[in-house]
Scaffold this active site. Structure first.
Site, PDB file in Angstrom:
ATOM      1  CD  GLU A  75      -0.662  -9.581   2.074  1.00  0.00           C
ATOM      2  OE1 GLU A  75      -1.316  -9.495   1.032  1.00  0.00           O
ATOM      3  OE2 GLU A  75      -0.477  -8.595   2.820  1.00  0.00           O
ATOM      4  CG  ASP A 122      -1.843  -1.230   1.154  1.00  0.00           C
ATOM      5  OD1 ASP A 122      -2.617  -1.332   0.191  1.00  0.00           O
ATOM      6  OD2 ASP A 122      -1.732  -2.107   2.038  1.00  0.00           O
TER       7      ASP A 122
HETATM    8  C1  5RP Z   1      -3.265  -7.152   0.920  1.00  0.00           C
HETATM    9  C2  5RP Z   1      -2.086  -6.290   0.657  1.00  0.00           C
HETATM   10  C3  5RP Z   1      -1.888  -5.829  -0.736  1.00  0.00           C
HETATM   11  O1  5RP Z   1      -0.670  -6.306  -1.183  1.00  0.00           O
HETATM   12  C4  5RP Z   1      -1.901  -4.345  -0.761  1.00  0.00           C
HETATM   13  O2  5RP Z   1      -3.114  -3.901  -0.198  1.00  0.00           O
HETATM   14  C5  5RP Z   1      -1.757  -3.792  -2.175  1.00  0.00           C
HETATM   15  O3  5RP Z   1      -2.879  -4.151  -2.917  1.00  0.00           O
HETATM   16  P1  5RP Z   1      -3.101  -3.676  -4.390  1.00  0.00           P
HETATM   17  O4  5RP Z   1      -2.043  -4.325  -5.223  1.00  0.00           O
HETATM   18  O5  5RP Z   1      -4.487  -4.146  -4.708  1.00  0.00           O
HETATM   19  O6  5RP Z   1      -2.995  -2.171  -4.437  1.00  0.00           O
HETATM   20  O7  5RP Z   1      -1.298  -5.979   1.494  1.00  0.00           O
HETATM   21  O8  5RP Z   1      -3.380  -7.440   2.276  1.00  0.00           O
END
Ligand code: 5RP
Length: 223
Positions: A102, A83
């Protein structure tokens, strides 16, 4: 140009025959998964370990063979989104609610590759509310202690009810605005009873794949 697609597909080039691959969650790594699915159809032999039920479902649909922890003794490479990414390549993750699995998979991977479009690259972490996974029991008290660290904490909701992670925990989205020392905050949060883990990934990314200002793919090794 679809930056998520560009960086997501690029990461698939780091996956080689025979590897155990941590499969991240989100709309960027989605493109990595699609590419891996195509490569598997063409004969690439890999075993994936998914970071969420959502990714597990997608990987199955794409025909990517999956394994669980009791079947492996290592993970060669994990690929995941973020994010926010700061200049030291520390991350905020968990926008999709999968931060705990993760982090377990990123930690276990020999190489952890982050795929992030240029919007995710920031000078300082904290504008994106930091997801903190907490036990439902006593969440009101846990939230109060987290706020004492200098944020406003909001219980994540889904259709009016508390959002539940794949681990049946809740998420508090914690707005710090600026996080000047991610390493200390990561540890301080995890010392609070009721906190399971938080979305700060400090000194974990080995490689960050993003796009530069000229819209070229930029592959960065963390020093
Ligand atoms: C999920 C995560 C994602 O990797 C993060 O939110 C990025 O997501 P996106 O690629 O849809 O922007 O941490 O828990």
């Amino acid at each position: 140009m679809n930056e998520k697609k560009e960086v997501g597909e690029k990461a698939a080039e780091f996956v080689k025959d025979g590897m155990v691959v941590g499969l991240g969650t989100g709309s960027t790594v989605y493109y990595t998964l699609l590419k891996l699915g195509r490569l598997v159809q063409q004969g690439l032999s890999i075993r994936g370990i998914p970071t969420s039920k959502q990714t597990e479902k997608l990987a199955k649909e794409l025909g990517i063979p999956l394994v669980s922890f009791h079947e492996i003794d290592h993970i060669d490479v994990a690929i995941d989104g973020a994010d926010e990414v700061n200049p030291e390549y520390n991350l905020i993750k968990g926008g999709g609610g999968a931060l705990l699995r993760e982090k377990i998979i990123a930690k276990a991977a020999h190489t952890f590759i982050v795929v992030a479009d240029s919007q995710k690259m920031v000078n300082q972490l904290g504008v994106f509310p930091l997801p903190v996974e907490v036990l439902p029991f006593g969440v009101e008290m846990t939230s109060k202690y987290i706020e004492e660290l200098g944020c406003s904490a909001k219980l994540r909701l889904q259709e009016g009810n508390p959002y539940q992670t794949d681990n049946r925990h809740y998420i508090l989205d914690c707005s710090f605005q600026t996080i000047s020392n991610p390493a200390i905050l990561e540890k301080d949060l995890n010392l609070i009873p009721g906190v399971i883990d938080n979305g700060l990934f400090v000194e974990m990314a080995d490689l960050v794949i993003t796009m530069n200002a000229s819209k070229e793919i930029d592959i960065n090794l963390r020093k």
